[in-house]
Design a protein around this motif. Structure first.
Motif, PDB file in Angstrom:
ATOM      1  N   LEU A 183       0.805  -1.218   0.000  1.00 24.34           N
ATOM      2  CA  LEU A 183       0.000   0.000   0.000  1.00 24.34           C
ATOM      3  C   LEU A 183       0.839   1.270   0.000  1.00 24.34           C
ATOM      4  O   LEU A 183       0.393   2.313  -0.473  1.00 24.34           O
ATOM      5  CB  LEU A 183      -0.921   0.030   1.230  1.00 24.34           C
ATOM      6  N   GLU A 184       2.031   1.207   0.521  1.00 27.00           N
ATOM      7  CA  GLU A 184       2.884   2.379   0.716  1.00 27.00           C
ATOM      8  C   GLU A 184       3.529   2.776  -0.621  1.00 27.00           C
ATOM      9  O   GLU A 184       4.636   2.371  -0.940  1.00 27.00           O
ATOM     10  CB  GLU A 184       3.945   2.056   1.774  1.00 27.00           C
ATOM     11  N   LYS A 185       2.817   3.574  -1.390  1.00 26.97           N
ATOM     12  CA  LYS A 185       3.202   3.891  -2.773  1.00 26.97           C
ATOM     13  C   LYS A 185       4.218   5.026  -2.900  1.00 26.97           C
ATOM     14  O   LYS A 185       5.011   5.024  -3.824  1.00 26.97           O
ATOM     15  CB  LYS A 185       1.955   4.262  -3.603  1.00 26.97           C
TER      16      LYS A 185
ATOM     17  N   GLU B 131      -3.775   6.154   0.828  1.00 24.50           N
ATOM     18  CA  GLU B 131      -3.088   4.867   0.685  1.00 24.50           C
ATOM     19  C   GLU B 131      -3.801   3.760   1.461  1.00 24.50           C
ATOM     20  O   GLU B 131      -3.765   2.599   1.050  1.00 24.50           O
ATOM     21  CB  GLU B 131      -1.631   4.982   1.150  1.00 24.50           C
TER      22      GLU B 131
ATOM     23  N   LEU C  69       1.523   5.416   5.731  1.00 27.44           N
ATOM     24  CA  LEU C  69       0.292   5.316   4.945  1.00 27.44           C
ATOM     25  C   LEU C  69      -0.610   6.469   5.341  1.00 27.44           C
ATOM     26  O   LEU C  69      -0.869   6.686   6.522  1.00 27.44           O
ATOM     27  CB  LEU C  69      -0.437   3.997   5.225  1.00 27.44           C
TER      28      LEU C  69
END
Length: 137
Positions: free
Chosen positions: A62-64, A74, A70
């Motif tokens: 999820l941590e883009k 996210e 996050l």
């Protein structure tokens, strides 16, 4: 011209609906499916170590933006506004991996009413179990 525009619009709507359908109509994961996916030692239950490994991988996925946290975007609805506030003791509006894993641990404890340190399919099917699965899916 109107017919062509209407057909193009209809095609666009159909394409959008088709792309969104897997998300919109996806069935929630059953407790048995969750156990099967997470249970790396194949004992028929899920323990905190297995949950943490899955949660850690979920966080990383999820941590883009590579900032180590996050944010609400996210998290994609995994935590409500109140849940984010609770999981964010430093009140910076984000959760780092340590905070995220603490929220997962809290949900694990809530899903483990017998306190045996493991979750079976029935416990994962409970509202508390489903809340835990929401965080790690």
């Amino acid at each position: 011209m109107t017919l062509r525009l209407s057909n193009s619009f209809a095609a666009l709507v159909l394409a959008t609906a088709t792309l969104a359908a897997p998300v919109a109509f996806a069935k929630p994961m059953s407790g048995a499916q969750a156990v099967k996916m997470i249970d790396t030692d194949n004992d028929g239950t899920v323990d905190m170590k297995e949950i943490e490994a899955t949660a850690s991988a979920t966080f990383d996925r999820l941590e883009k933006d590579s900032d180590g946290t996050l944010d609400k975007k996210e998290l994609k609805g995994r935590l409500s506004a109140a849940g984010l506030k609770q999981a964010d003791p430093d009140m910076d509006g984000t959760v780092d991996k340590k905070e995220y894993l603490a929220a997962v641990a809290d949900r694990f404890k809530a899903a483990d009413p017998d306190g045996d340190g493991t979750l079976d399919a029935k416990e994962l099917k409970s509202p508390a179990g489903k809340a835990l699965l929401t965080l790690i899916k």
